[in-house]
Design a protein around this motif. Structure first.
Motif, short mmCIF file in Angstrom:
data_model
loop_
_atom_site.label_atom_id
_atom_site.label_comp_id
_atom_site.label_asym_id
_atom_site.label_seq_id
_atom_site.Cartn_x
_atom_site.Cartn_y
_atom_site.Cartn_z
N PRO A 150 0.86 -1.13 0.18
CA PRO A 150 -0.05 -0.19 -0.01
C PRO A 150 0.73 1.24 -0.03
CG PRO A 150 0.14 -0.79 2.30
CD PRO A 150 1.08 -1.72 1.44
N ARG A 152 2.28 4.83 -0.62
CA ARG A 152 1.84 5.81 -1.53
C ARG A 152 2.89 6.47 -2.15
NH1 ARG A 152 0.01 9.96 0.49
NH2 ARG A 152 0.67 9.38 2.78
N GLY A 165 0.58 2.12 -3.69
CA GLY A 165 -0.61 2.72 -3.34
C GLY A 165 -1.38 3.50 -3.80
N SER A 166 -0.49 4.49 -4.43
CA SER A 166 -1.02 5.53 -5.47
C SER A 166 -1.82 5.11 -6.54
CB SER A 166 -0.01 6.71 -5.68
OG SER A 166 0.48 7.13 -4.51
N SER A 168 -3.55 2.09 -6.74
CA SER A 168 -4.51 1.55 -6.04
C SER A 168 -5.54 2.22 -5.81
CB SER A 168 -3.91 0.71 -4.77
OG SER A 168 -5.04 0.16 -4.25
N GLY A 169 -5.23 3.51 -5.52
CA GLY A 169 -6.23 4.54 -5.25
C GLY A 169 -7.15 4.78 -6.08
N SER A 170 -6.82 4.65 -7.52
CA SER A 170 -7.91 4.92 -8.51
C SER A 170 -8.68 3.66 -8.91
CB SER A 170 -6.88 5.32 -9.89
OG SER A 170 -6.34 4.13 -10.15
N ARG A 172 -9.57 1.48 -6.25
CA ARG A 172 -10.30 1.34 -5.14
C ARG A 172 -11.55 2.59 -5.25
NH1 ARG A 172 -5.64 1.71 -2.13
NH2 ARG A 172 -6.34 3.59 -0.98
N GLU A 173 -11.30 3.68 -5.68
CA GLU A 173 -12.17 4.68 -5.99
C GLU A 173 -13.20 4.28 -6.77
OE1 GLU A 173 -14.08 8.44 -4.81
OE2 GLU A 173 -12.48 7.34 -3.97
N GLN A 176 -15.07 1.40 -5.14
CA GLN A 176 -15.72 1.68 -3.91
C GLN A 176 -15.46 0.11 -3.14
OE1 GLN A 176 -16.82 4.62 -2.29
NE2 GLN A 176 -15.37 5.22 -4.34
N GLU A 178 -12.05 -2.49 -1.28
CA GLU A 178 -10.78 -2.74 -0.60
C GLU A 178 -10.02 -4.02 -1.15
OE1 GLU A 178 -9.13 -0.47 0.89
OE2 GLU A 178 -10.84 0.84 0.47
#
Length: 266
Positions: A150, A152, A165-166, A168-170, A172-173, A176, A178
């Motif tokens: 994870p 970032r 992790g950065s 992954s943010g796209s 996950r967003e 919605q 994990e």
């Protein structure tokens, strides 16, 4: 109590602890040499999924820290093991670099572009909208989302660059949802490293990042030492610790690895 009276073993982070990009962290080579001199067990444990263990060992050796692939544990290896021992299947859509893809193939997993059982994602410096679209589609259709780590940000040649992790943010967003996280601060990579280490000595986790290295050590019930040579520095350490869970406070905070040796009396 001296090292002759008490045995230690070490799980050592790489980025920000041994090196930053192509620069060796001060005292790193001497630290590893001292562990070898005293025959203290250790492994390098890295969240970075981009390189094979052989490439990591080569990078360390080129910087004067003699190492072998057998001394390296990567999040890619642990992610591959997690999927290879699952009952879901062996088809994997991979977003990542050589280290991840090599680990998947060595574990007997099949890299595919359609109908995967897993979507696994690590750092990928060629990440694109197409890869994001495929990941969202496959996970929506039932594939398990596995994240190697994870992180970032990563320290690199005096600056910070985006990590897995950065990316992954796209994902996950968009979903919605994990992922199953393999790397630090989660337990899978620590359990795998401890299995590989195979010692009954007191194990210390050493790293520069309270949010990953120290969190992982605390989650695994191990002793922890934070060195201020990467993500954490003398200027920001208290701020970083204030943002971390209270039970993630390291056992030791050291300016560098030389201070850690002195405080452990090794």
């Amino acid at each position: 109590m001296t090292v002759a009276e008490k045995r230690y073993a070490f799980l050592i982070d790489l980025d920000g602890t041994m090196y930053a990009g192509h620069s060796t962290i001060p005292h790193a080579a001497a630290f590893v040499a001292r562990l070898r001199e005293l025959s203290l067990p250790f492994l390098f444990v890295t969240n970075n999924s981009s390189r094979t263990p052989e490439a990591v060992a080569g990078h360390l050796t080129d910087m004067g820290i003699a190492s072998t692939a057998a001394e390296v544990v990567t999040s890619s290896q642990c992610a591959a093991r997690y999927m290879a021992t699952s009952t879901r299947g062996r088809r994997v859509y991979a977003i990542g670099e050589d280290g991840l893809k090599s680990a998947l193939q060595e574990a007997g997993l099949e890299l595919v572009e359609e109908r995967p059982d897993f979507v696994v994602q690590g750092i990928d410096r060629q990440f694109s909208y197409h890869k994001l679209e495929m990941a969202v589609r496959f996970i929506s259709e039932g594939a398990e989302y596995v994240l190697t780590n994870p992180d970032r940000l990563l320290p690199s040649d005096g600056r910070l660059v985006p990590g897995a992790g950065s990316i992954s943010g796209s994902i996950r967003e968009a979903l919605q949802a994990e992922p199953t996280v393999i790397g630090k601060p989660c337990r899978p990579i620590m359990d795998y490293a401890l299995e590989r280490l195979g010692t009954d000595s007191e194990v210390w986790v050493i790293g520069d990042n309270p949010a990953t290295d120290i969190g992982a050590g605390r989650a695994a019930g191990l002793r922890t030492a934070l060195v201020l040579t990467g993500i954490a520095t003398p200027d920001n350490v208290e701020e970083l610790l204030a943002r971390s869970p209270s039970d993630w406070r390291p056992d030791l905070i050291c300016e560098n690895l030389a201070e850690l040796l002195a405080r452990l009396d090794v």
